[in-house]
Each structure stands twice: as structure tokens, then as C-alpha cells.
Design an enzyme around this catalytic site. Sequence first.
Site, mmCIF file in Angstrom:
data_model
loop_
_atom_site.group_PDB
_atom_site.id
_atom_site.type_symbol
_atom_site.label_atom_id
_atom_site.label_comp_id
_atom_site.label_asym_id
_atom_site.label_seq_id
_atom_site.Cartn_x
_atom_site.Cartn_y
_atom_site.Cartn_z
ATOM 1 N N GLU A 1 -6.365 -8.167 -0.649
ATOM 2 C CA GLU A 1 -6.753 -8.182 0.760
ATOM 3 C C GLU A 1 -8.226 -7.797 0.879
ATOM 4 O O GLU A 1 -8.701 -6.880 0.200
ATOM 5 C CB GLU A 1 -5.917 -7.206 1.592
ATOM 6 C CG GLU A 1 -4.443 -7.534 1.671
ATOM 7 C CD GLU A 1 -3.664 -6.510 2.492
ATOM 8 O OE1 GLU A 1 -4.312 -5.734 3.235
ATOM 9 O OE2 GLU A 1 -2.430 -6.476 2.381
ATOM 10 N N GLU B 1 0.845 -1.199 0.000
ATOM 11 C CA GLU B 1 0.000 0.000 0.000
ATOM 12 C C GLU B 1 0.882 1.250 0.000
ATOM 13 O O GLU B 1 1.035 1.925 1.016
ATOM 14 C CB GLU B 1 -0.949 -0.033 1.190
ATOM 15 C CG GLU B 1 -1.933 -1.186 1.108
ATOM 16 C CD GLU B 1 -2.684 -1.438 2.395
ATOM 17 O OE1 GLU B 1 -2.228 -0.967 3.462
ATOM 18 O OE2 GLU B 1 -3.721 -2.118 2.358
#
Length: 557
Positions: free
Chosen positions: A328, A187
Site C-alpha cells: 500500500e 496491519e
Amino acid sequence: MSSRAWKAGLTVLAVVSASVGSAFGATTPASADTLVQLNASQIVTDMGAGWNLGNQLEANANGVPSETAWGNPTVTQALIDKVKAAGFKTIRIPVSYLGNIGSAPNYTVSAAWLSRIQAVVDYAYSRGLYVLINMHGDGYKTVTGSWLICDSSDQTTIKDKYQKVWQQIATKFQSYSEHLIFESMNEEFDGQYGTPTQPCYSNINAYDQIFVDTVRKTGGNNSSRWLLIAGWNTNIDYTVGSYGFALPTDQYRSSAVPSTEQRIMISVHYYDPWDFTGQEDGVITQWGPNATNTAKKSTWGQQDYLDTQLKKMHDTFVAKGYPVFIGEYGAVDKTSADSSNNIYRADFARTVVATAKKYGEATAYWDNGANGQYGMAIFNRSSVTVSQQGILDAIMSAIGSTTTTTTTTTKPVTTTTTTTTTKPVTTTTTTTTTRPVTTTTTMTRPVTTTTTTSGGAGKTCTAAYAVTGQWTGGFQGNVTVTAGTSAISGWKVTWTFANGQTISQSWSANLTSSGSAVTATNLSWNGALGAGANTSFGFLGSWTGTNTVPALTCTAS
């Protein structure tokens, strides 16, 4: 993982020993495994249901990777065999490098650490599973020793280091078949949960390009291996919207790849609505059409929103030959506040997987190894048993597989109840999220749906304002825009704060402020609404004294 990783609490953190890798070492195959050329739809279908080995190889103690530093036991073949037996066909293995990278100019990665990574990869790869490895915690500013920082001034050094580390990783696994996929980073963003900034986004694009070029140039099976890249913070809106994302070129790939096909995947994560999936309190515990208590159900982020988000990924990438991997998703355990919470966690998981399958996208559930309050584990890694059979069954029913019922256990990974994130700054218990909400204060949920409609040519819309979370000095808001009896092509919502409230960041709308006046307009993907259809946007703000809900004006076009 992420700002959403919830590492298990510890009273002692042990720095990893240099002998770990040699103790679990593996040797590179002497000859290359055969790589099968699978196209986009074939690879997604073959990957099936995915699972994350979270909070293990990305865990660290004082900037040095250690797979047991965050409370999980050492990864074993038995655990991976249990995961496979449960029906999963893909395992994502988040990896941090951090202090295991040597100094310039070579930036040599610890041989022991590379060997340990390979050993864990081989646990899954040798069983015929797909395996993804990435560079996970090196890009978080709040992690000790992080260095892949997109708004750092020394980008020349960062890019050189990034290239040399990936060159070593790619070389280590050069001979592996298509069952191994590399992911460029996790991320990656500037640490501020708002609209992407420049030149940070351009640097992220540059990292992706360096990653692709470096892996391809190492040759062997890497020249045609599927590679996974990400946009800003693996955020769907910031990847598909006009915020600066650029697909890397793939000029060095093998000529064996058909010219009409791609070998690059796009990574995004899905944790909406955050007040259900990640906010560590007992306020929002239910999700979806089966929710029985509206006060415990978020005002946004339900299945229609999920469908819209994943459809955008399909239309932008899948339709053009680029597979999408939702690397995710999941929701924390709030059964301590609502005994029915696991029902809705299973509903959420089932719907994410089913919707992704509908749009030709692959998924991987985020399992952090923590059972009990605010944990996200499906398996108990200490006893190697299934701990959330309901969620597991939901995933497998959505993907089209079956599982064998296993005795359920909720034995915690550690004996403490402290939780924090994968980006620990200190040992405090504050959790940083993609829509940050502190867990140390009491949340309230004043909700008002004061709306005004306007517009021309018979087009109308309504706007409903809700404060979905409030804490000392801050709050989170959500606005739902609904078209009237006729379809609309765009919308604008305006309001004026009465108590000096200010907005610091927003998502799913172009939002501007001038003093106390606020204007929000649709983005390119959520302006067109059919009659009676709706969309939502959200924001974070600050307040002092009073946080009066404003009256809204919605204008349709």
C-alpha cells in the site's frame, strides 16, 4: 486496508445477504493450472505495477463482510479489465471474514462468501494478472467481530481459528498457478501506535508460521506458491529493526523449489510523511523537490527518507532472496485546499514506484474507490473510467509502462462527504492514523530550528525541532538531525520541555523521558551519516496551556 482506508461515507449500511456468493459464484478448476517456478527477481519483475481493490471485500456492515457496505458498487469484470488496460499487472484484493466464519470447532467459512471471493479473484486471474488475497479486517480491534487480536489472552483459540480459516482458503485455491499469492494478514498490531510490545509481536510471528505451514500442507500448487507475510503493522522500521520480527521457516515447501531460493515475500506499507499522504486537512499539500510553497511541504519524509527506508528493506530482505512487496502507498486528494495537490500526489507515487524498482521491490497503489476530497481513487468504479490520469501516468512511467489517456471524471462514489477509516468504531468522522491526528480541530504549525552542536574529534551535528501538527491536548513533533562537516557514526539529541509536555510514542529513534528531560538516540540504521547528511525522527505528545518549542543539544559520535 488499514487505519488509513478512508471508507466512503454512508447514511445506511446494508448487511450482506447470504445469497451474494451464489449469485456471483465460480467453480474451482477441475485440474490444477501449471505453476511456473519463478525466483525472487523474476516474480517481482513479472508483477509489474500493482493496484489495490480497496474498501470492497474487506468492507463490512456490523461485522458481516459486504462489498458495497462502504459506498462502492459491486465489483465487475469490466472494472478489472479497465485496471488491466491501464497497465497494472497485479491486483491486491483485501478480504475480511469476520461474521462469515462459523463457530468452533470447525470455524467453517461461509461457502457463499468463499465463492464470491473466488469470483472476484477470477476476474483478474483469468486475464493473466497476478492476484493477492489476504485476511484484512479481522485483526483490527475497532472492527465489529474482529478476533485476530495479538494481545488477547486466549491465543490458543485464536491460533486454532486462524489455522482452520486459512486451511479452507488455501484448499479453495489449491489449483491456481503462481499468479495467485496469499498474504497472511494486514496491519496486525496491538492498536497502539508506538514501539512493538511483547508477547504481541511473538504472536504475530506465530500467526505467520501457522499461515505458512497450513498453506503448504494443503498440497498441490500451494506447496511451492509464493506467500506474503508481514511484521508489526507492516511498518518498515519495526520489521527491519531489532523489535522482534522473525521470519517463518518453510519446512513443508515442495522439493521442486531450488534449495538456494525462497518462496516467502515480506509485506510493508508506505505512507510517509503522513501529514502529506493521509492527514485530512489542507495544511500539507505538497511533496518533493518540485514543491513551490515550503509552508505546504512537510519537514520530513521526502525522497531521501523514502530511499533510506526502501534501501533498508533491500539490504535486510531482498539481498537475501526475500522479495519485498510495498502493498500500500498513496496520498489523499487535497485539491480542495490546494489546486496543485494532484501534481505532488503524482510525484509521490512516481517516486515510490521508481525507488522500489531501483531496489528490486514490487508495489501496489492503495485505491479506496473514493473520488473527491480525501479520496484515493485512480478509477471511478461506477462509471468504470480513469479519474486520476496524472497519478496513473506517473506510476506507469516509473514502472516502465505506458497508458492510454482516458477522459477524467471526479464523480464521487457516494453523494455524502463523510469519511472514516476501515476500522470504524462509530459513525463519527474521526480518522485514526499510524501517527494519529484528529481531523476535527484546527492544526497549527509552529516551527523552530533552535539547535546546539557538540561532540568530540571534530564530529558535530545539529538538530532542528518542528511541531508539525497541534490540536487540543496533543501535538506531533519532528526532529531532523544533520551531520556537520565530517561523517558521524551516531547521534544523541536531548532537550527539556518547559511547559510539562509529555511524549506518548515515537518512531525512528530510541526515545526516553525522565520528567521533563528527553533523550533520543539513533537506531541501528540511521546513526551513520555522511558529512552534511540528515535523518529524522518523530513523536506524539500531549500539552496543556503552552507548547513552547525547546532548545536542543545534539551530540555526535
